[in-house]
Write a protein that holds these residues in place. Structure first.
Motif, mmCIF file in Angstrom:
data_model
loop_
_atom_site.group_PDB
_atom_site.id
_atom_site.type_symbol
_atom_site.label_atom_id
_atom_site.label_comp_id
_atom_site.label_asym_id
_atom_site.label_seq_id
_atom_site.Cartn_x
_atom_site.Cartn_y
_atom_site.Cartn_z
ATOM 1 N N GLY A 15 66.459 19.122 28.377
ATOM 2 C CA GLY A 15 67.366 18.633 29.417
ATOM 3 C C GLY A 15 66.770 18.351 30.778
ATOM 4 O O GLY A 15 67.095 19.016 31.759
ATOM 5 N N SER A 16 65.906 17.355 30.837
ATOM 6 C CA SER A 16 65.388 16.888 32.128
ATOM 7 C C SER A 16 65.798 15.435 32.278
ATOM 8 O O SER A 16 65.916 14.708 31.282
ATOM 9 N N THR A 41 67.653 18.778 22.334
ATOM 10 C CA THR A 41 68.434 19.955 22.733
ATOM 11 C C THR A 41 69.787 19.479 23.283
ATOM 12 O O THR A 41 69.966 18.288 23.600
ATOM 13 N N SER A 92 62.119 21.177 29.855
ATOM 14 C CA SER A 92 62.891 21.673 31.009
ATOM 15 C C SER A 92 62.462 23.092 31.356
ATOM 16 O O SER A 92 61.888 23.811 30.515
ATOM 17 N N ALA A 93 62.762 23.500 32.585
ATOM 18 C CA ALA A 93 62.438 24.871 33.025
ATOM 19 C C ALA A 93 63.119 25.887 32.113
ATOM 20 O O ALA A 93 62.540 26.924 31.764
ATOM 21 N N THR A 95 63.996 25.509 28.841
ATOM 22 C CA THR A 95 63.328 25.590 27.530
ATOM 23 C C THR A 95 61.997 26.322 27.664
ATOM 24 O O THR A 95 61.625 27.134 26.809
ATOM 25 N N ALA A 124 58.774 18.722 33.152
ATOM 26 C CA ALA A 124 59.264 17.696 34.091
ATOM 27 C C ALA A 124 60.452 18.281 34.825
ATOM 28 O O ALA A 124 61.427 18.693 34.189
HETATM 29 C C1 LIG Z 1 71.417 15.729 36.684
HETATM 30 C C2 LIG Z 1 70.584 16.865 36.199
HETATM 31 C C3 LIG Z 1 69.221 16.695 36.117
HETATM 32 C C4 LIG Z 1 68.408 17.748 35.673
HETATM 33 N N1 LIG Z 1 67.059 17.562 35.596
HETATM 34 C C5 LIG Z 1 66.276 18.572 35.207
HETATM 35 C C6 LIG Z 1 64.870 18.402 35.147
HETATM 36 O O1 LIG Z 1 64.328 17.337 35.435
HETATM 37 N N2 LIG Z 1 64.116 19.451 34.714
HETATM 38 C C7 LIG Z 1 64.665 20.642 34.361
HETATM 39 O O2 LIG Z 1 63.922 21.556 34.013
HETATM 40 N N3 LIG Z 1 65.995 20.834 34.395
HETATM 41 C C8 LIG Z 1 66.810 19.832 34.811
HETATM 42 N N4 LIG Z 1 68.178 20.019 34.842
HETATM 43 C C9 LIG Z 1 68.740 21.305 34.387
HETATM 44 C C10 LIG Z 1 68.768 21.383 32.858
HETATM 45 O O3 LIG Z 1 69.373 20.244 32.298
HETATM 46 C C11 LIG Z 1 69.490 22.647 32.399
HETATM 47 O O4 LIG Z 1 68.732 23.764 32.778
HETATM 48 C C12 LIG Z 1 69.755 22.673 30.905
HETATM 49 O O5 LIG Z 1 70.402 23.874 30.616
HETATM 50 C C13 LIG Z 1 68.484 22.552 30.112
HETATM 51 O O6 LIG Z 1 68.782 22.678 28.747
HETATM 52 P P1 LIG Z 1 67.670 22.675 27.606
HETATM 53 O O7 LIG Z 1 66.489 23.354 28.126
HETATM 54 O O8 LIG Z 1 68.288 23.424 26.456
HETATM 55 O O9 LIG Z 1 67.464 21.274 27.236
HETATM 56 C C14 LIG Z 1 69.002 18.965 35.300
HETATM 57 C C15 LIG Z 1 70.378 19.109 35.343
HETATM 58 C C16 LIG Z 1 71.156 18.074 35.792
HETATM 59 C C17 LIG Z 1 72.648 18.259 35.857
#
Ligand SMILES: Cc1cc2nc3c(=O)[nH]c(=O)nc-3n(C[C@H](O)[C@H](O)[C@H](O)COP(=O)(O)O)c2cc1C
Length: 397
Positions: A15-16, A41, A92-93, A95, A124
Motif C-alpha cells: 500500500g504505497s 495486499t 510499504s512501511a 509491510t 517507497a
Molecule cells: C493516500 C495514501 C498514500 C499512502 N502512501 C504510502 C506510501 O507511499 N508508503 C507507505 O509505506 N505507506 C503509505 N500509505 C499508508 C499505507 O497504505 C498503510 O500503512 C497500509 O496499511 C499499508 O498496507 P499494506 O502494507 O498491507 O499494503 C499511504 C496511505 C494513503 C491513504
C-alpha cells in the motif's frame, strides 16, 4: 548480460502511492525473461487494480490468504515454492514492519515466511517515514537476514516533500533482481554437460530409448551459466528448451555421444554426465524396416562404451560428476558407481518414485562424494540444480 530467463518471480505490491508503477516493474521483469505472479495486499489494492496487474502479468493476481479454492491445494505454500525470488515493490512501511517482526498476517507475509526464495524489498514512502527510527530499525533487522534492500531514490514526492523515499526506477529494480541470480564463482571455468536420452536404432523406423527429458541437465546448464561458466552441452533426445548461451551439440546414439564428448573434453574443467545413456545398442541394425510376421523376434544387444568411466580414466581428467538413476538399494548402488568409475561425485536419482525424476519438473536427489552424503529435498529441477552447483563449488572446486 543480465537475464531472468526461466526465472519465476513473485512480486508483492503493497500500500504505497507508488503501487501505480508496479505494472511497469512487471513488464521490466518480463523483458528480462521472467514469469511473474503478483500478490496484491489490501493496501496495494487501494492504489492499483487487480485487473491491471492481471492483464500485464498474464497470471491470476493473488490477494487473499483465506481463498478457499486456492487453499484446497495449499495455495500460499505452492506460491512460496514456485518462486525463485520474491520482490516487494513498492514495500510499504507497514509491510516492512510485518516482515521485520516475522508476522504472517496476510498472504504476502505468509508466502515470504514459507519460502526459501531470494527476497528483495524496494521501500517507497514519505521521506520522513523513511527516515524514522522505527523504519530504519526494521530495515536493518531484515538486512541482517540476507534480504536485499533496493534503496529508494531522493527527489520530489507525491505529498510535496523533497527527500529520500521515492521508489527506485522500474529498470533498476528488475536489474537488481537479475543480479541476484548472477554469481561469478565459475567464471573462467569450462563445463561440459551431457543430457537427455540416447537413441539406439533397431531399424530405420524403430529405436530403443528411455524416459529422460533432459530437464535436469538443462537446469544444470542454466545454473552453471548463471555462475559464469563457459558451458558446452551435448544433448540426446530431449523435451525441453536449451539455453541459447551454451554451445549446444546434438548426439543421437550412445556411440555418437561418446565420440562428441571425447572430441570436446580437452581443456574442460568439469564434466557433468547427466544424460541417460543406453548401456546397450543393437548389434546388427536392420538396413530395412523389420516386417511383422507373428513369430518371436530376438534382437541381440551389445554393450556401449561407458562415457563417464572413459572420461574419468583420462590422464588430464576434469572434475567428474555422474548421475545414477536407481530403483533399489539406491545409496549403496550409487556409492558403488562412485568408487568403480573413480568419479568425484554422484548425484543419485531415485527413479522408482513417480512424483519426480524422469520427465517430471521436480526432482529430489542425493549429492554423494567421498566426504559428502547430502540430500537435496524435492523442488523444481532448477532449484535442485542450483543446490548441486552450490555444493559442488563449496566442496569440490
Ligand atoms: C493516500 C495514501 C498514500 C499512502 N502512501 C504510502 C506510501 O507511499 N508508503 C507507505 O509505506 N505507506 C503509505 N500509505 C499508508 C499505507 O497504505 C498503510 O500503512 C497500509 O496499511 C499499508 O498496507 P499494506 O502494507 O498491507 O499494503 C499511504 C496511505 C494513503 C491513504
Amino acid at each position: 548480460m543480465l537475464s531472468l530467463t526461466n526465472k519465476r518471480i513473485v512480486i508483492g505490491v503493497s500500500g504505497s502511492i507508488a503501487a501505480y508503477k508496479s505494472p511497469d516493474i512487471v513488464r521490466r521483469l518480463q523483458d528480462l525473461g521472467a514469469e511473474v505472479k503478483v500478490i496484491l495486499t489490501d493496501g496495494g489494492a487501494k492504489f492499483i487494480t487487480e485487473l491491471a496487474l492481471q492483464s500485464i502479468s498474464q497470471n491470476k493476481v493473488h490477494n487473499n490468504l483465506w481463498d478457499k479454492e486456492a487453499e484446497l491445494s495449499m495455495g500460499h505454500i505452492e506460491l512460496a515454492k514456485w518462486a525463485d525470488a520474491i520482490l516487494i515493490a513498492p514495500a510499504s512501511a507497514n509491510t516492512i514492519a510485518n516482515i521485520s517482526s516475522g508476522k504472517a498476517c496476510d498472504l504476502l507475509t505468509s508466502v515470504i515466511l514459507a519460502s526459501d526464495a531470494e527476497l528483495l524489498i524496494a521501500p517507497a514512502m514519505n521521506q520522513q517515514m523513511y527516515k524514522s527510527n522505527a523504519l530504519q530499525d526494521n530495515l536493518n533487522t531484515i538486512k541482517n537476514r540476507n534480504v536485499e534492500i533496493i534503496d529508494p531514490e531522493y527527489g520530489d514526492q507525491a505529498c510535496g516533500d523533497i527527500g529520500q523515499g521515492r521508489l527506485a526506477s522500474s529498470s533498476e529494480i528488475a536489474e537488481q533482481v537479475a543480479r541476484k541470480f548472477t554469481n561469478n564463482k565459475l567464471t573462467g571455468k569450462k563445463v561440459l554437460i551431457t543430457l537427455g536420452a540416447t537413441i539406439e536404432a533397431i531399424d530405420p523406423v524403430r529405436y530403443i530409448s528411455n524416459h529422460s527429458s533432459g530437464k535436469m541437465g538443462s537446469a544444470l546448464v542454466d545454473a552453471c551459466i548463471e555462475s559464469g561458466a563457459d558451458v558446452t552441452c551435448i544433448y540426446g533426445n530431449i523435451s525441453t528448451i536449451l539455453n541459447n548461451r551454451s554451445n549446444n551439440i546434438s548426439a543421437n546414439s550412445a556411440e555418437q555421444m561418446h565420440t562428441k564428448v571425447m572430441q570436446n573434453i580437452k581443456n574442460q574443467d568439469v564434466f557433468i554426465a547427466c544424460a541417460a545413456v543406453s548401456d546397450y545398442r543393437v548389434k546388427n541394425i536392420a538396413h530395412d524396416k523389420i516386417k511383422k510376421d507373428n513369430l518371436d523376434l530376438t534382437i541381440e544387444l551389445t554393450p556401449n562404451k561407458d562415457i563417464l568411466a572413459d572420461v574419468c580414466k583420462l590422464e588430464e581428467k576434469p572434475i567428474c560428476i555422474g548421475f545414477a538413476a536407481e530403483t533399489q538399494n539406491t545409496i549403496e548402488n550409487a556409492q558403488k558407481k562412485l568408487k568403480n568409475k573413480a568419479c568425484d561425485a554422484i548425484i543419485l536419482n531415485d527413479v522408482s518414485n513417480d512424483d519426480f525424476g524422469f520427465n517430471s519438473d521436480e526432482n529430489e536427489v542425493y549429492f554423494l562424494s567421498k566426504n559428502i552424503n547430502q540430500k537435496i529435498a524435492k523442488n523444481s529441477k532448477y532449484k535442485v540444480a542450483k543446490k548441486i552447483i552450490k555444493i559442488f563449488i563449496k566442496e569440490l572446486l
